[in-house]
Each structure stands twice: as C-alpha cells, then as structure tokens.
Design a protein around this motif. Sequence first.
Motif, PDB file in Angstrom:
ATOM      1  N   ARG A  49       0.836  -1.206   0.000  1.00 23.91           N
ATOM      2  CA  ARG A  49       0.000   0.000   0.000  1.00 23.91           C
ATOM      3  C   ARG A  49       0.869   1.253   0.000  1.00 23.91           C
ATOM      4  O   ARG A  49       0.583   2.224  -0.711  1.00 23.91           O
ATOM      5  CB  ARG A  49      -0.932  -0.018   1.212  1.00 23.91           C
ATOM      6  N   ILE A  50       1.950   1.238   0.776  1.00 26.55           N
ATOM      7  CA  ILE A  50       2.875   2.373   0.798  1.00 26.55           C
ATOM      8  C   ILE A  50       3.530   2.561  -0.563  1.00 26.55           C
ATOM      9  O   ILE A  50       3.674   3.691  -1.052  1.00 26.55           O
ATOM     10  CB  ILE A  50       3.939   2.166   1.896  1.00 26.55           C
ATOM     11  N   TYR A  51       3.925   1.446  -1.180  1.00 29.34           N
ATOM     12  CA  TYR A  51       4.521   1.513  -2.513  1.00 29.34           C
ATOM     13  C   TYR A  51       3.548   2.138  -3.516  1.00 29.34           C
ATOM     14  O   TYR A  51       3.939   2.964  -4.346  1.00 29.34           O
ATOM     15  CB  TYR A  51       4.923   0.112  -2.970  1.00 29.34           C
ATOM     16  N   ASN A  52       2.283   1.753  -3.448  1.00 28.12           N
ATOM     17  CA  ASN A  52       1.289   2.275  -4.382  1.00 28.12           C
ATOM     18  C   ASN A  52       1.144   3.787  -4.295  1.00 28.12           C
ATOM     19  O   ASN A  52       0.768   4.433  -5.280  1.00 28.12           O
ATOM     20  CB  ASN A  52      -0.075   1.615  -4.133  1.00 28.12           C
ATOM     21  N   ALA A  53       1.418   4.356  -3.119  1.00 28.53           N
ATOM     22  CA  ALA A  53       1.309   5.803  -2.956  1.00 28.53           C
ATOM     23  C   ALA A  53       2.401   6.541  -3.712  1.00 28.53           C
ATOM     24  O   ALA A  53       2.226   7.721  -4.079  1.00 28.53           O
ATOM     25  CB  ALA A  53       1.364   6.169  -1.468  1.00 28.53           C
ATOM     26  N   SER A  54       3.534   5.884  -3.955  1.00 34.08           N
ATOM     27  CA  SER A  54       4.646   6.486  -4.702  1.00 34.08           C
ATOM     28  C   SER A  54       5.437   5.380  -5.381  1.00 34.08           C
ATOM     29  O   SER A  54       6.514   5.000  -4.925  1.00 34.08           O
ATOM     30  CB  SER A  54       5.551   7.294  -3.763  1.00 34.08           C
ATOM     31  N   PRO A  55       4.917   4.853  -6.490  1.00 30.73           N
ATOM     32  CA  PRO A  55       5.549   3.688  -7.147  1.00 30.73           C
ATOM     33  C   PRO A  55       6.962   3.990  -7.645  1.00 30.73           C
ATOM     34  O   PRO A  55       7.258   5.095  -8.095  1.00 30.73           O
ATOM     35  CB  PRO A  55       4.607   3.391  -8.314  1.00 30.73           C
ATOM     36  N   ILE A  56       7.807   2.983  -7.550  1.00 30.64           N
ATOM     37  CA  ILE A  56       9.171   3.092  -8.084  1.00 30.64           C
ATOM     38  C   ILE A  56       9.168   2.755  -9.570  1.00 30.64           C
ATOM     39  O   ILE A  56       9.857   3.391 -10.366  1.00 30.64           O
ATOM     40  CB  ILE A  56      10.117   2.133  -7.328  1.00 30.64           C
ATOM     41  N   TRP A  57       8.391   1.748  -9.937  1.00 29.44           N
ATOM     42  CA  TRP A  57       8.296   1.306 -11.320  1.00 29.44           C
ATOM     43  C   TRP A  57       6.861   1.455 -11.816  1.00 29.44           C
ATOM     44  O   TRP A  57       5.977   1.876 -11.067  1.00 29.44           O
ATOM     45  CB  TRP A  57       8.768  -0.141 -11.437  1.00 29.44           C
ATOM     46  N   HIS A  58       6.625   1.101 -13.074  1.00 33.01           N
ATOM     47  CA  HIS A  58       5.318   1.315 -13.698  1.00 33.01           C
ATOM     48  C   HIS A  58       4.371   0.148 -13.437  1.00 33.01           C
ATOM     49  O   HIS A  58       3.852  -0.474 -14.364  1.00 33.01           O
ATOM     50  CB  HIS A  58       5.493   1.549 -15.200  1.00 33.01           C
ATOM     51  N   PHE A  59       4.164  -0.149 -12.175  1.00 35.31           N
ATOM     52  CA  PHE A  59       3.141  -1.129 -11.809  1.00 35.31           C
ATOM     53  C   PHE A  59       2.676  -0.831 -10.396  1.00 35.31           C
ATOM     54  O   PHE A  59       3.368  -0.158  -9.625  1.00 35.31           O
ATOM     55  CB  PHE A  59       3.666  -2.567 -11.913  1.00 35.31           C
ATOM     56  N   ARG A  60       1.498  -1.310 -10.077  1.00 33.32           N
ATOM     57  CA  ARG A  60       0.912  -1.142  -8.756  1.00 33.32           C
ATOM     58  C   ARG A  60       0.391  -2.488  -8.273  1.00 33.32           C
ATOM     59  O   ARG A  60       0.087  -3.369  -9.077  1.00 33.32           O
ATOM     60  CB  ARG A  60      -0.233  -0.127  -8.787  1.00 33.32           C
TER      61      ARG A  60
END
Length: 214
Positions: A49-60
């Motif tokens: 969920r934290i990653y989805n707020a600021s993705p590193i790559w082009h996926f969620r």
Amino acid sequence: MSAVPDAHGELPHAAAQGGASGPVHPLWLRCFHWLNAIAVLILLFSGWRIYNASPIWHFRFPDGLTLGGWLGGALLWHFAAMWLLVGNGLAYLVLNLLSGRWRRRFWPLRLREVATDLAAALRGRLAHDDPRHYNAVQKLAYLFVVFDSLLIVMSGLVVWKSVQFPLLRELLGGYDTARVVHFVAMAGLALFFLVHVLMVALVPRTLGYMTRGR
C-alpha cells in the motif's frame, strides 16, 4: 531409557539420530517463528500500500492485496510490524548465540555441500530424515533471511528517517537507491516465504514440528 533434552529444550544430535522423543524445536524458537511470520505478512501487505502511494516502477499492487486502507493507515501497520520484527529478531539472534544453537545448526556451511544438496533438491531427492539437522540448502536459506532482514531494517531506516541517518543513507547510495534496496530485499523475503510454505506443503510433518514441537 530416553534422552534428556538440554537446558534449551533440544536433544543431543546423537539422541535425535536414535529417534528419542522430545521437541524438535524448543518453545522459544516456535514462538519467535510465528511472531516473525505475522510481522513479515503485515510488512508485506502494508508495504505494498505504501509503494502504491509512490511507485518506483510502472506497476501497482491490487488494493485488495494491501493493508491499511490508505497511506496513513498502511504506515501505522508498517511501523507496528517493524518494531515487532526488530525486537523479535534481536531476541531470536541473542538466544541462538547464547544457547549455541547458531553454531550447531548453521555451521559449518560449505559451498560444495550447498551445490550437492541444491542439485538433490531440484531432482526431488533431498532427504528430510532428521528434522534436527539442517541440510546445506536450509542453512543457506535461513542465513539469507537473517542478513536480508538486516538489510530491510537498514534500508527502511533510511526511507523512514533519511535526515537522521546520513551515513547509512550514503552507504546505501542515497534515498532513492535505498527505496529500491528496501523493495528488492522485501521481495527476497517474500520469495523465501513462498518457497518455505511450498516446502511445508511437500513435507507436512514439519508443520507439527513448528507448532507442537514434535
């Protein structure tokens, strides 16, 4: 006459080979194992969920596989599980070192034995006759988890408190690189978790060893 477990709840190796009764894993180890499992699952799902707020790559990650509902909620779960993992992990390491279990179970570890056991595992011929004795692949996997967890904690500190840990931030290549390191290290832990569950499914008696101790 049955063998007597030592002060740490484990039987001598010779007694284990002879099939003496007694816990395969001491109670303290089983408790730490399940607490770590809970902490890792919370870290993974809240971390997505934290990653989805600021993705590193082009996926969620699908929202249905995340924990926290929103960024603030995910951070609360993540920090709570972080302290559980750190405290539980430190206690696990200290007790393993003080009891001598670290030396008995994980060393020596030889590259030739790892290659031999890995080849046997890929052919489905790796023996699991003595649950008190780790094969070379198990030793390497568990040692990987220990050092990978340390990397997760260090990179997580940089992501969380980058200004307060400047030296650690520079050692990891900066804030952005620390985020990548943190993600990759957590992915490694998730991969271990999946393989671990698969191995339990293939050798189901190991679940009893880690719940009832036998």
